[in-house]
Motif scaffolding. Structure first.
Motif, short mmCIF file in Angstrom:
data_model
loop_
_atom_site.label_atom_id
_atom_site.label_comp_id
_atom_site.label_asym_id
_atom_site.label_seq_id
_atom_site.Cartn_x
_atom_site.Cartn_y
_atom_site.Cartn_z
N VAL A 74 -17.13 5.65 106.76
CA VAL A 74 -15.63 6.09 106.09
C VAL A 74 -15.65 6.82 104.74
CG1 VAL A 74 -14.29 4.19 107.36
CG2 VAL A 74 -15.19 3.91 105.20
N PRO A 75 -15.03 7.76 104.34
CA PRO A 75 -14.91 8.21 103.13
C PRO A 75 -14.29 7.29 102.01
CG PRO A 75 -13.36 9.15 104.35
CD PRO A 75 -13.93 8.22 105.29
N ALA A 76 -13.53 6.49 102.40
CA ALA A 76 -12.95 5.66 101.45
C ALA A 76 -12.23 4.56 102.18
CB ALA A 76 -11.86 6.54 100.50
N THR A 77 -11.79 3.68 101.56
CA THR A 77 -11.06 2.49 102.25
C THR A 77 -9.73 2.19 101.20
OG1 THR A 77 -11.82 0.31 101.32
CG2 THR A 77 -12.91 1.37 103.12
N ALA A 78 -8.91 1.38 101.78
CA ALA A 78 -7.64 0.93 101.13
C ALA A 78 -8.11 -0.58 101.03
CB ALA A 78 -6.33 1.00 101.74
N ARG A 79 -7.92 -1.10 99.60
CA ARG A 79 -8.24 -2.33 99.36
C ARG A 79 -7.40 -3.31 98.79
NH1 ARG A 79 -12.81 -3.38 94.84
NH2 ARG A 79 -11.02 -2.88 93.42
N ALA A 80 -7.02 -4.37 99.27
CA ALA A 80 -6.08 -5.17 98.76
C ALA A 80 -6.86 -6.67 98.52
CB ALA A 80 -5.05 -5.90 99.68
N SER A 81 -6.99 -7.00 97.00
CA SER A 81 -7.80 -8.06 96.58
C SER A 81 -6.84 -8.91 95.81
CB SER A 81 -8.72 -7.31 95.49
OG SER A 81 -8.41 -6.62 94.58
N PHE A 82 -6.91 -10.17 96.34
CA PHE A 82 -6.01 -11.15 95.78
C PHE A 82 -6.67 -12.22 94.66
CE2 PHE A 82 -5.39 -10.10 100.12
CZ PHE A 82 -4.07 -9.52 100.23
N ALA A 83 -5.79 -12.67 93.85
CA ALA A 83 -6.06 -13.64 92.71
C ALA A 83 -5.19 -15.06 93.24
CB ALA A 83 -5.67 -13.17 91.46
N PHE A 84 -5.30 -16.18 92.35
CA PHE A 84 -4.75 -17.25 92.81
C PHE A 84 -3.14 -17.07 92.46
CE2 PHE A 84 -3.74 -18.51 88.57
CZ PHE A 84 -4.86 -18.18 88.10
N TYR A 85 -2.68 -16.08 91.90
CA TYR A 85 -1.44 -16.01 91.43
C TYR A 85 -0.66 -15.25 92.76
CZ TYR A 85 -3.49 -12.11 88.60
OH TYR A 85 -4.15 -11.17 88.33
N ASN A 86 -1.34 -14.65 93.62
CA ASN A 86 -0.67 -14.10 94.53
C ASN A 86 -0.16 -15.06 95.60
OD1 ASN A 86 -3.10 -11.49 94.06
ND2 ASN A 86 -1.04 -11.25 93.78
N THR A 87 0.80 -14.36 96.24
CA THR A 87 1.58 -15.10 97.27
C THR A 87 1.79 -14.56 98.63
OG1 THR A 87 3.77 -14.02 96.73
CG2 THR A 87 3.11 -16.12 95.41
N LYS A 88 2.03 -15.42 99.53
CA LYS A 88 2.40 -15.03 100.94
C LYS A 88 3.37 -13.81 101.08
CE LYS A 88 0.43 -18.72 103.67
NZ LYS A 88 0.66 -20.11 104.41
N GLU A 89 4.58 -14.02 100.07
CA GLU A 89 5.45 -13.17 100.12
C GLU A 89 4.99 -11.73 99.82
OE1 GLU A 89 5.60 -16.17 98.69
OE2 GLU A 89 7.05 -16.87 100.21
N GLU A 90 3.83 -11.87 98.82
CA GLU A 90 3.22 -10.49 98.25
C GLU A 90 2.48 -9.80 99.35
OE1 GLU A 90 2.75 -10.63 93.75
OE2 GLU A 90 1.66 -11.90 94.71
N VAL A 91 1.86 -10.87 100.37
CA VAL A 91 1.18 -10.36 101.54
C VAL A 91 2.22 -9.82 102.52
CG1 VAL A 91 0.00 -10.77 103.61
CG2 VAL A 91 -0.74 -11.80 101.23
N ASP A 92 3.30 -10.27 102.56
CA ASP A 92 4.54 -9.65 103.54
C ASP A 92 4.91 -8.35 103.02
OD1 ASP A 92 4.35 -11.83 105.07
OD2 ASP A 92 5.86 -13.03 104.19
N ARG A 93 5.15 -8.11 101.47
CA ARG A 93 5.60 -7.06 101.06
C ARG A 93 4.48 -5.99 101.24
NH1 ARG A 93 7.06 -7.11 95.24
NH2 ARG A 93 7.37 -4.72 95.71
N LEU A 94 3.12 -6.49 101.39
CA LEU A 94 2.07 -5.32 101.52
C LEU A 94 2.35 -4.80 102.83
CD1 LEU A 94 -0.89 -3.93 100.94
CD2 LEU A 94 -1.76 -6.29 101.87
N VAL A 95 2.44 -5.80 103.88
CA VAL A 95 2.60 -5.31 105.33
C VAL A 95 3.95 -4.42 105.41
CG1 VAL A 95 3.05 -6.23 107.60
CG2 VAL A 95 1.63 -7.42 106.12
N GLN A 96 4.84 -4.75 105.05
CA GLN A 96 6.34 -3.79 104.72
C GLN A 96 5.82 -2.39 104.33
OE1 GLN A 96 9.34 -5.24 102.72
NE2 GLN A 96 9.82 -6.95 103.88
#
Lengths: 421, 152
Positions: free
Chosen positions: A389-411
């Motif tokens: 692949v030429p590139a990827t999109a990368r989400a990287s989480f820290a301990f201050y991230n939440t499931k709500e933020e994961v849901d916002r990523l999906v949205q």
């Protein structure tokens, strides 16, 4: 119990005192809005945000303690020197290193690796020797070894990975031979999240007395690191990836190796006496700390590590694993999305692609929804080539991230599909 | 859900060209070739030109990149094909003015369909995606044989 069952069981041990909302309030930047939307900061593998205790420490240092260290015979210089030395001890304990003098302050992971390549590598390696790395290294654990190889005529060997993004241990073992004179491996892949079995790799190399450097830049914010247990000879990480300031990093080296290595740079602090005929170098760790160091950065990093210690990396690891599994499961439901890197042992980093949507377009559209991710080659071009692949999109989480933020990523990814649908 | 700025950026015409790029082929033989590279995102383009006298008789490109860079390359080829090299240079300059957000106004009439890229100026990190093909064109016409990089 199945292995998966055991993992889940283990995960329940997450300390009840772990309260993500409380921790989020410690990070002033997380409460801001971008484009009128709450910020979901999911680019922690690039750099982490800073807790108020770190920001306050920098403020306090410049407001009340600023002076040069190991020089002035005055009150402030003593204050600054004490705080600087104390931070070194905090980091020694954090890594469980034997001695504080094994902790060298550098600018970051990159400088740490360059220091080892030039000081150790240039002194102890010679033409025809082999340096072994892996296919998932960051450019900063490739290029310093290429530079060294060009200088001395050494050969760079690369241990391959499988399609899941895991190092192929048998192949690695085959590449460790009597010509191998140095091994440099990443602990956790910045692009894929793969956790390498570094302790085993160190054991393999040590059977032939080959020194091992571990790139710990992505490891320290996610998992407990016990240097003595890992057994590696060098370990490097950057302060800014563990909630500390930029421009400061750590090189751990075994004292007996550091002792026999020549200085990397010449200047102040690294000498004990200078005459035009001959200069005597200072003892460890100062031999490797030429020039006025990033004092504020060191003290800020000390504060960051104390902050992490309060929460506990075991708790952080358990929480992030939960978040990783949640994010993986919801992302896999998105039609056309492929996760690159499905190692059994992973840190909370998810790289993903769509066959017909470029990572940069994903990044721009996510950004407009307030979701900050990284899009690109993640300074790992050879790895991208291996993955095709030429590139990827990368989400990287820290301990201050939440499931709500994961849901916002999906949205937000659904908004991408809306544009490109 | 999708902002006005995003709609401006990803206009239908751009999406359409990115999905079905025109002149997406190598020319054999070509009088001029050039390669463009954006090291930040890894976008790559190889451009082929058949210049006869002063006229760009034919043009083709290959490569990989984001929607903006692909659409820009595709529309660049359709807009300079059959033009003289000096007309192509004028388009380059107008296109550049439009995206650089310079105080100097650009000539929308000259740009024609290419004005569809004006929304890119709202996204500074994406400007290089849109200009890569144009820089490569200029390098191709000058034919110095070097790989152009958006970082240089």
């Amino acid at each position: 119990m199945t292995k998966r069952g055991a993992v889940l069981e283990n995960r329940k041990k997450l300390d009840a005192s772990f309260q993500v909302e409380r921790y989020r309030r410690d990070f002033p930047i997380l409460s801001q809005k971008v484009y009128g939307k709450p910020l979901a900061y999911l680019d922690n593998a690039a750099t982490t945000q800073k807790p108020k205790s770190v920001i306050d420490m920098l403020n306090r240092y410049y407001s009340f303690e600023n002076a040069n260290i190991h020089r002035g015979i005055h009150y402030l210089s003593q204050q600054a020197t004490d705080a600087y030395d104390e931070a070194r001890q905090t980091i020694q304990k954090f890594l469980n290193a034997r001695e504080a003098r094994e902790i060298i302050f550098v600018r970051g992971t990159t400088e740490g690796i360059n220091l080892v390549a030039q000081s150790y590598g240039h002194t102890f390696l010679k033409s025809g020797d082999e340096i072994l790395i892996t296919a998932m290294e960051h450019h900063s654990n490739i290029v310093p070894w290429q530079i060294l190889s060009d200088q001395i005529g050494a050969k760079l060997r690369v241990a391959p990975i499988n399609d899941n993004g895991e190092l192929i241990l048998e192949e690695f073992e085959k590449l460790v031979n009597e010509r191998t004179k140095f091994v440099a491996v990443t602990h956790i892949s910045n692009a894929l999240g793969t956790m390498n079995p570094v302790k085993r790799l160190v054991q393999m190399a040590h059977q032939l007395n080959i020194p091992v450097l571990v790139d710990g830049a992505q490891a320290v914010p996610h998992t407990v690191v016990d240097i003595q247990d890992l057994g590696c000879d060098f370990f490097v990480f950057s302060g800014h990836k563990i909630f500390g300031p930029t421009g400061i990093g750590i090189l751990y080296g075994k004292a007996e190796l550091l002792e026999k290595m020549p200085p990397y740079q010449g200047g102040g602090d690294m000498i004990s006496s200078v005459r035009f005929e001959k200069t005597t170098y200072n003892k460890l760790p100062f031999k490797f700390e030429a020039g006025t160091p990033h004092i504020a950065g060191v003290i800020g990093l000390g504060a960051a590590i104390e902050y992490v210690n309060q929460i506990g990396l075991k708790n952080i690891f358990e929480y992030e694993q939960e978040l990783l599994h949640y994010a993986t499961s919801v992302l896999m439901k998105i039609p056309g999305l492929r996760i690159m890197g499905q190692a059994r042992e992973k840190a909370s980093i998810i790289s993903f692609v769509f066959d017909d949507i470029h990572a940069h377009d994903i990044g721009t559209i996510l950004d407009q929804q307030g979701v900050a991710i990284r899009a690109g080659h993640h300074c790992a071009m050879p790895l991208m080539e291996r993955l095709g692949v030429p590139a990827t999109a990368r989400a990287s989480f820290a301990f201050y991230n939440t499931k709500e933020e994961v849901d916002r990523l999906v949205q937000a990814i659904h908004a991408v599909l809306e544009v490109f649908g | 859900m999708i902002s006005e700025e995003l709609r401006e950026l990803y206009q239908e015409l751009i999406l359409e060209h990115s999905k079905k790029p025109r002149n997406f082929r190598a020319l054999e033989p070509a009088s001029h070739t050039a390669e463009g590279f954006n090291p930040l995102c890894g976008d790559k383009i190889k451009l082929y030109l058949e210049v006869v006298g002063d006229e760009i008789k034919d043009i083709g490109f290959q490569g990989s990149g984001c929607a903006i860079s692909k659409a820009s390359a595709s529309m660049m080829t359709t807009s300079v094909k059959g033009k003289t090299t000096s007309e192509a240079n004028t388009l380059f300059n107008e296109f550049h003015k439009m995206l650089a957000g310079s105080s100097e106004p650009y000539d929308e009439g000259k740009l024609g369909k290419l004005s569809v890229f004006s929304g890119v100026s709202e996204f500074p990190v994406r400007v290089k995606c849109a200009t890569l093909a144009w820089h490569t064109l200029r390098a191709g016409l000058e034919s110095d044989g070097k790989v152009v990089s958006t970082e240089s």
